[in-house]
Write a protein that holds these residues in place. Sequence first.
Motif, PDB file in Angstrom:
ATOM      1  N   MET A  17       0.825  -1.201   0.000  1.00  0.00           N
ATOM      2  CA  MET A  17       0.000   0.000   0.000  1.00  0.00           C
ATOM      3  C   MET A  17       0.862   1.256   0.000  1.00  0.00           C
ATOM      4  O   MET A  17       0.408   2.309  -0.426  1.00  0.00           O
ATOM      5  CB  MET A  17      -0.910  -0.017   1.224  1.00  0.00           C
ATOM      6  N   ASP A  18       2.103   1.124   0.445  1.00  0.00           N
ATOM      7  CA  ASP A  18       2.971   2.300   0.544  1.00  0.00           C
ATOM      8  C   ASP A  18       3.125   3.035  -0.785  1.00  0.00           C
ATOM      9  O   ASP A  18       3.153   4.258  -0.822  1.00  0.00           O
ATOM     10  CB  ASP A  18       4.346   1.913   1.087  1.00  0.00           C
ATOM     11  N   TRP A  19       3.229   2.299  -1.884  1.00  0.00           N
ATOM     12  CA  TRP A  19       3.407   2.950  -3.179  1.00  0.00           C
ATOM     13  C   TRP A  19       2.180   3.771  -3.556  1.00  0.00           C
ATOM     14  O   TRP A  19       2.297   4.795  -4.217  1.00  0.00           O
ATOM     15  CB  TRP A  19       3.779   1.948  -4.258  1.00  0.00           C
ATOM     16  N   MET A  20       0.986   3.344  -3.119  1.00  0.00           N
ATOM     17  CA  MET A  20      -0.217   4.122  -3.415  1.00  0.00           C
ATOM     18  C   MET A  20      -0.245   5.422  -2.614  1.00  0.00           C
ATOM     19  O   MET A  20      -0.682   6.452  -3.112  1.00  0.00           O
ATOM     20  CB  MET A  20      -1.466   3.291  -3.142  1.00  0.00           C
ATOM     21  N   LEU A  21       0.252   5.360  -1.390  1.00  0.00           N
ATOM     22  CA  LEU A  21       0.333   6.573  -0.580  1.00  0.00           C
ATOM     23  C   LEU A  21       1.379   7.516  -1.158  1.00  0.00           C
ATOM     24  O   LEU A  21       1.176   8.728  -1.201  1.00  0.00           O
ATOM     25  CB  LEU A  21       0.651   6.225   0.877  1.00  0.00           C
ATOM     26  N   GLU A  22       2.476   6.949  -1.623  1.00  0.00           N
ATOM     27  CA  GLU A  22       3.511   7.761  -2.275  1.00  0.00           C
ATOM     28  C   GLU A  22       2.958   8.418  -3.538  1.00  0.00           C
ATOM     29  O   GLU A  22       3.254   9.578  -3.826  1.00  0.00           O
ATOM     30  CB  GLU A  22       4.723   6.914  -2.607  1.00  0.00           C
ATOM     31  N   ASP A  23       2.142   7.682  -4.286  1.00  0.00           N
ATOM     32  CA  ASP A  23       1.530   8.228  -5.498  1.00  0.00           C
ATOM     33  C   ASP A  23       0.640   9.421  -5.160  1.00  0.00           C
ATOM     34  O   ASP A  23       0.672  10.433  -5.855  1.00  0.00           O
ATOM     35  CB  ASP A  23       0.731   7.138  -6.216  1.00  0.00           C
ATOM     36  N   LEU A  24      -0.138   9.317  -4.097  1.00  0.00           N
ATOM     37  CA  LEU A  24      -0.971  10.447  -3.665  1.00  0.00           C
ATOM     38  C   LEU A  24      -0.095  11.644  -3.330  1.00  0.00           C
ATOM     39  O   LEU A  24      -0.332  12.754  -3.809  1.00  0.00           O
ATOM     40  CB  LEU A  24      -1.826  10.065  -2.447  1.00  0.00           C
ATOM     41  N   ALA A  25       0.936  11.418  -2.549  1.00  0.00           N
ATOM     42  CA  ALA A  25       1.814  12.514  -2.135  1.00  0.00           C
ATOM     43  C   ALA A  25       2.517  13.169  -3.318  1.00  0.00           C
ATOM     44  O   ALA A  25       2.632  14.399  -3.372  1.00  0.00           O
ATOM     45  CB  ALA A  25       2.838  12.006  -1.124  1.00  0.00           C
ATOM     46  N   SER A  26       2.962  12.368  -4.270  1.00  0.00           N
ATOM     47  CA  SER A  26       3.686  12.944  -5.399  1.00  0.00           C
ATOM     48  C   SER A  26       2.765  13.617  -6.415  1.00  0.00           C
ATOM     49  O   SER A  26       3.207  14.468  -7.177  1.00  0.00           O
ATOM     50  CB  SER A  26       4.541  11.875  -6.082  1.00  0.00           C
ATOM     51  N   SER A  27       1.487  13.243  -6.427  1.00  0.00           N
ATOM     52  CA  SER A  27       0.564  13.831  -7.400  1.00  0.00           C
ATOM     53  C   SER A  27      -0.056  15.140  -6.920  1.00  0.00           C
ATOM     54  O   SER A  27      -0.690  15.841  -7.703  1.00  0.00           O
ATOM     55  CB  SER A  27      -0.547  12.836  -7.755  1.00  0.00           C
ATOM     56  N   VAL A  28       0.140  15.473  -5.653  1.00  0.00           N
ATOM     57  CA  VAL A  28      -0.397  16.725  -5.100  1.00  0.00           C
ATOM     58  C   VAL A  28       0.756  17.500  -4.465  1.00  0.00           C
ATOM     59  O   VAL A  28       1.209  17.146  -3.372  1.00  0.00           O
ATOM     60  CB  VAL A  28      -1.515  16.474  -4.056  1.00  0.00           C
ATOM     61  N   PRO A  29       1.246  18.535  -5.146  1.00  0.00           N
ATOM     62  CA  PRO A  29       2.338  19.331  -4.566  1.00  0.00           C
ATOM     63  C   PRO A  29       1.967  19.885  -3.193  1.00  0.00           C
ATOM     64  O   PRO A  29       0.807  20.180  -2.927  1.00  0.00           O
ATOM     65  CB  PRO A  29       2.513  20.467  -5.579  1.00  0.00           C
ATOM     66  N   GLU A  30       2.949  19.995  -2.333  1.00  0.00           N
ATOM     67  CA  GLU A  30       2.819  20.519  -0.969  1.00  0.00           C
ATOM     68  C   GLU A  30       2.332  19.482   0.037  1.00  0.00           C
ATOM     69  O   GLU A  30       2.080  19.804   1.188  1.00  0.00           O
ATOM     70  CB  GLU A  30       1.901  21.753  -0.904  1.00  0.00           C
ATOM     71  N   THR A  31       2.194  18.208  -0.393  1.00  0.00           N
ATOM     72  CA  THR A  31       1.797  17.147   0.533  1.00  0.00           C
ATOM     73  C   THR A  31       2.988  16.778   1.402  1.00  0.00           C
ATOM     74  O   THR A  31       4.092  16.586   0.903  1.00  0.00           O
ATOM     75  CB  THR A  31       1.304  15.904  -0.236  1.00  0.00           C
ATOM     76  N   ARG A  32       2.759  16.672   2.705  1.00  0.00           N
ATOM     77  CA  ARG A  32       3.836  16.333   3.634  1.00  0.00           C
ATOM     78  C   ARG A  32       3.772  14.881   4.088  1.00  0.00           C
ATOM     79  O   ARG A  32       4.733  14.144   3.954  1.00  0.00           O
ATOM     80  CB  ARG A  32       3.759  17.234   4.864  1.00  0.00           C
ATOM     81  N   ASP A  33       2.660  14.491   4.697  1.00  0.00           N
ATOM     82  CA  ASP A  33       2.525  13.160   5.295  1.00  0.00           C
ATOM     83  C   ASP A  33       1.202  12.544   4.888  1.00  0.00           C
ATOM     84  O   ASP A  33       0.184  13.239   4.826  1.00  0.00           O
ATOM     85  CB  ASP A  33       2.557  13.247   6.827  1.00  0.00           C
ATOM     86  N   VAL A  34       1.221  11.236   4.652  1.00  0.00           N
ATOM     87  CA  VAL A  34       0.010  10.483   4.340  1.00  0.00           C
ATOM     88  C   VAL A  34       0.005   9.272   5.260  1.00  0.00           C
ATOM     89  O   VAL A  34       0.998   8.536   5.336  1.00  0.00           O
ATOM     90  CB  VAL A  34      -0.019  10.024   2.870  1.00  0.00           C
ATOM     91  N   LEU A  83      -1.418  15.463   5.865  1.00  0.00           N
ATOM     92  CA  LEU A  83      -0.946  16.789   6.253  1.00  0.00           C
ATOM     93  C   LEU A  83      -0.335  17.424   5.016  1.00  0.00           C
ATOM     94  O   LEU A  83       0.433  16.773   4.297  1.00  0.00           O
ATOM     95  CB  LEU A  83       0.117  16.720   7.343  1.00  0.00           C
ATOM     96  N   ALA A  84      -0.696  18.682   4.755  1.00  0.00           N
ATOM     97  CA  ALA A  84      -0.177  19.381   3.581  1.00  0.00           C
ATOM     98  C   ALA A  84       0.185  20.810   3.953  1.00  0.00           C
ATOM     99  O   ALA A  84      -0.438  21.405   4.836  1.00  0.00           O
ATOM    100  CB  ALA A  84      -1.216  19.369   2.461  1.00  0.00           C
ATOM    101  N   ASP A  85       1.166  21.355   3.277  1.00  0.00           N
ATOM    102  CA  ASP A  85       1.573  22.736   3.502  1.00  0.00           C
ATOM    103  C   ASP A  85       0.513  23.695   2.976  1.00  0.00           C
ATOM    104  O   ASP A  85      -0.386  23.309   2.214  1.00  0.00           O
ATOM    105  CB  ASP A  85       2.921  23.001   2.836  1.00  0.00           C
ATOM    106  N   SER A  86       0.623  24.964   3.340  1.00  0.00           N
ATOM    107  CA  SER A  86      -0.422  25.953   3.049  1.00  0.00           C
ATOM    108  C   SER A  86      -0.645  26.208   1.565  1.00  0.00           C
ATOM    109  O   SER A  86      -1.710  26.655   1.170  1.00  0.00           O
ATOM    110  CB  SER A  86      -0.120  27.273   3.757  1.00  0.00           C
ATOM    111  N   GLY A  87       0.326  25.886   0.707  1.00  0.00           N
ATOM    112  CA  GLY A  87       0.175  26.115  -0.723  1.00  0.00           C
ATOM    113  C   GLY A  87      -0.544  25.006  -1.474  1.00  0.00           C
ATOM    114  O   GLY A  87      -0.680  25.060  -2.686  1.00  0.00           O
ATOM    115  N   VAL A  88      -1.035  23.994  -0.767  1.00  0.00           N
ATOM    116  CA  VAL A  88      -1.680  22.861  -1.424  1.00  0.00           C
ATOM    117  C   VAL A  88      -2.965  23.298  -2.137  1.00  0.00           C
ATOM    118  O   VAL A  88      -3.657  24.217  -1.694  1.00  0.00           O
ATOM    119  CB  VAL A  88      -1.983  21.739  -0.407  1.00  0.00           C
ATOM    120  N   ASP A  89      -3.266  22.640  -3.235  1.00  0.00           N
ATOM    121  CA  ASP A  89      -4.525  22.842  -3.951  1.00  0.00           C
ATOM    122  C   ASP A  89      -5.562  21.967  -3.244  1.00  0.00           C
ATOM    123  O   ASP A  89      -5.576  20.739  -3.411  1.00  0.00           O
ATOM    124  CB  ASP A  89      -4.353  22.433  -5.409  1.00  0.00           C
TER     125      ASP A  89
END
Length: 128
Positions: free
Chosen positions: A1-18, A92-98
Amino acid sequence: MDWMLEDLASSVPETRDVVVLSSDGLCMSQFGSDEDTADRLAAACAGLQSLSAAIASEFPHGDGQMQLVVIEVSGGFFYLMAAGAGAYLAVLADSGVDAGLMGQRMRDLVARIGQHLTSPPRADGQVP
């Protein structure tokens, strides 16, 4: 499942933790954070989802289930989404997230793997 969480994080800039967690606050999977941070986040989410369910029960035409919680704090956003019976997806995402993109990608992930995110109830503290 880790690769799917990584995919979410990499597809949305400003993502910190999933983090994927059980309803009782145990971290089931994580990406982007160390184990201690993921465990603290999962434990906090258990309380938040319980509070959200109490609020949801006040709506007479709903089923009393929390679907999505978004919290904006100085510096960023927190998202908590129901992801299957007894399982939740937290980000968790930084303030610039869409924010719209994040919500969409989280829904997509839950739709793709929701049945795999189900956490069965514990019996006498044991995982079945």
